[in-house]
Design an enzyme around this catalytic site. Structure first.
Site, PDB file in Angstrom:
ATOM      1  N   GLY A  44       0.854  -1.183   0.000  1.00  0.00           N
ATOM      2  CA  GLY A  44       0.000   0.000   0.000  1.00  0.00           C
ATOM      3  C   GLY A  44       0.888   1.230   0.000  1.00  0.00           C
ATOM      4  N   GLN A  49       3.141   9.966   1.011  1.00  0.00           N
ATOM      5  CA  GLN A  49       4.399   9.228   1.208  1.00  0.00           C
ATOM      6  C   GLN A  49       5.404   9.461   0.090  1.00  0.00           C
ATOM      7  OE1 GLN A  49       2.312   5.293   2.080  1.00  0.00           O
ATOM      8  NE2 GLN A  49       4.085   5.157   3.429  1.00  0.00           N
ATOM      9  N   CYS A  92       5.131   0.179   8.027  1.00  0.00           N
ATOM     10  CA  CYS A  92       4.892   1.292   7.113  1.00  0.00           C
ATOM     11  C   CYS A  92       6.202   1.642   6.415  1.00  0.00           C
ATOM     12  CB  CYS A  92       4.388   2.496   7.912  1.00  0.00           C
ATOM     13  SG  CYS A  92       4.091   3.971   6.922  1.00  0.00           S
ATOM     14  N   LEU A  93       6.129   1.870   5.104  1.00  0.00           N
ATOM     15  CA  LEU A  93       7.352   2.226   4.363  1.00  0.00           C
ATOM     16  C   LEU A  93       7.962   3.523   4.893  1.00  0.00           C
ATOM     17  CD1 LEU A  93       6.182   1.327   0.758  1.00  0.00           C
ATOM     18  CD2 LEU A  93       7.948   0.143   2.074  1.00  0.00           C
ATOM     19  N   HIS A 134      -5.115   2.058   7.218  1.00  0.00           N
ATOM     20  CA  HIS A 134      -3.734   2.523   7.378  1.00  0.00           C
ATOM     21  C   HIS A 134      -3.415   3.615   6.353  1.00  0.00           C
ATOM     22  CE1 HIS A 134       0.713   1.829   8.089  1.00  0.00           C
ATOM     23  NE2 HIS A 134       0.718   2.501   6.957  1.00  0.00           N
ATOM     24  N   GLU A 135      -3.793   3.372   5.090  1.00  0.00           N
ATOM     25  CA  GLU A 135      -3.508   4.359   4.034  1.00  0.00           C
ATOM     26  C   GLU A 135      -4.342   5.626   4.216  1.00  0.00           C
ATOM     27  OE1 GLU A 135      -0.933   3.826   2.465  1.00  0.00           O
ATOM     28  OE2 GLU A 135      -0.792   1.681   2.825  1.00  0.00           O
ATOM     29  N   HIS A 138      -2.816   8.102   6.412  1.00  0.00           N
ATOM     30  CA  HIS A 138      -1.777   8.926   5.762  1.00  0.00           C
ATOM     31  C   HIS A 138      -2.392  10.203   5.169  1.00  0.00           C
ATOM     32  CE1 HIS A 138       1.883   6.623   6.128  1.00  0.00           C
ATOM     33  NE2 HIS A 138       1.337   5.525   5.654  1.00  0.00           N
TER      34      HIS A 138
HETATM   35 NI    NI Z   1       2.136   3.619   5.825  1.00  0.00          NI
END
Ligand code: NI
Length: 178
Positions: A44, A49, A92-93, A134-135, A138
């Site tokens: 995702g 991000q 998370c990235l 989660h996304e 963001h």
């Molecule tokens: Ni994330």
């Protein structure tokens, strides 16, 4: 290749703005985001991000969930939550090497548009609901570590500092992060 912004970058803390028209710029961005997500072995990725504070995220949970496909969410809106909540470990990235158990609603009702402008309104559950929430965070300027206890958060202080200073990079992430 788009670079992935990590903890410490202010763009991750801004509330993203609605997309007014789904034009070539948006479609090119979506393609570039998929390239960046797959290259980081993520499942995702939200526009903030990669430094764009707009209401767009992409997912591809097919490495973890059979028969799922890649999806594009434009101007998503969570309009209802189910009563049940469940624990699940998230990564998370933008928070490389950190993984924590987060409690979230098991089901959500989501409205969104795809890349053609088509509108959807669906109840979503399972891993798909987890990734979407989660996304979605963001886009609200939130990160999954905002959901954990103050104590657990304080134990991450050193790691967060190392992410901010660049000592820990996205390349050091585990697979299947969000
Ligand atoms: Ni994330």
């Amino acid at each position: 290749m788009l670079s992935i912004r990590v903890f410490g970058d202010n763009v991750l803390r801004k509330k993203a703005t609605r997309i007014q028209s789904i034009d070539d710029d948006i479609n090119n961005l979506i393609n570039d985001m998929f390239l960046a997500m797959y290259s980081a072995e993520g499942i995702g990725l939200a526009a903030p991000q990669i430094g764009r504070s707009i209401r767009l995220f992409i997912t591809d949970i097919s490495p973890l969930v059979e028969d799922s496909k890649k999806e594009i969410f434009i101007n998503p809106q969570i309009v209802e939550y189910g009563f049940e909540r469940e624990d699940y470990e998230e990564g998370c990235l933008s928070l490389p090497t950190i993984r924590e158990v987060v409690k979230r609603p098991s089901e959500i009702r989501l409205q969104w548009q795809d890349e053609t402008g088509k509108e959807f309104d669906e109840w979503v559950d399972g891993y798909r609901a987890r990734v979407i929430q989660h996304e979605y965070d963001h886009l609200e300027g939130k990160l999954f570590i905002d959901h954990i206890s103050t104590l657990k958060r304080s134990l991450l202080k050193k790691t967060l500092k190392q992410i901010t200073s660049g000592e820990i990079e996205v390349e050091m992430s585990e697979k299947f992060e969000l």
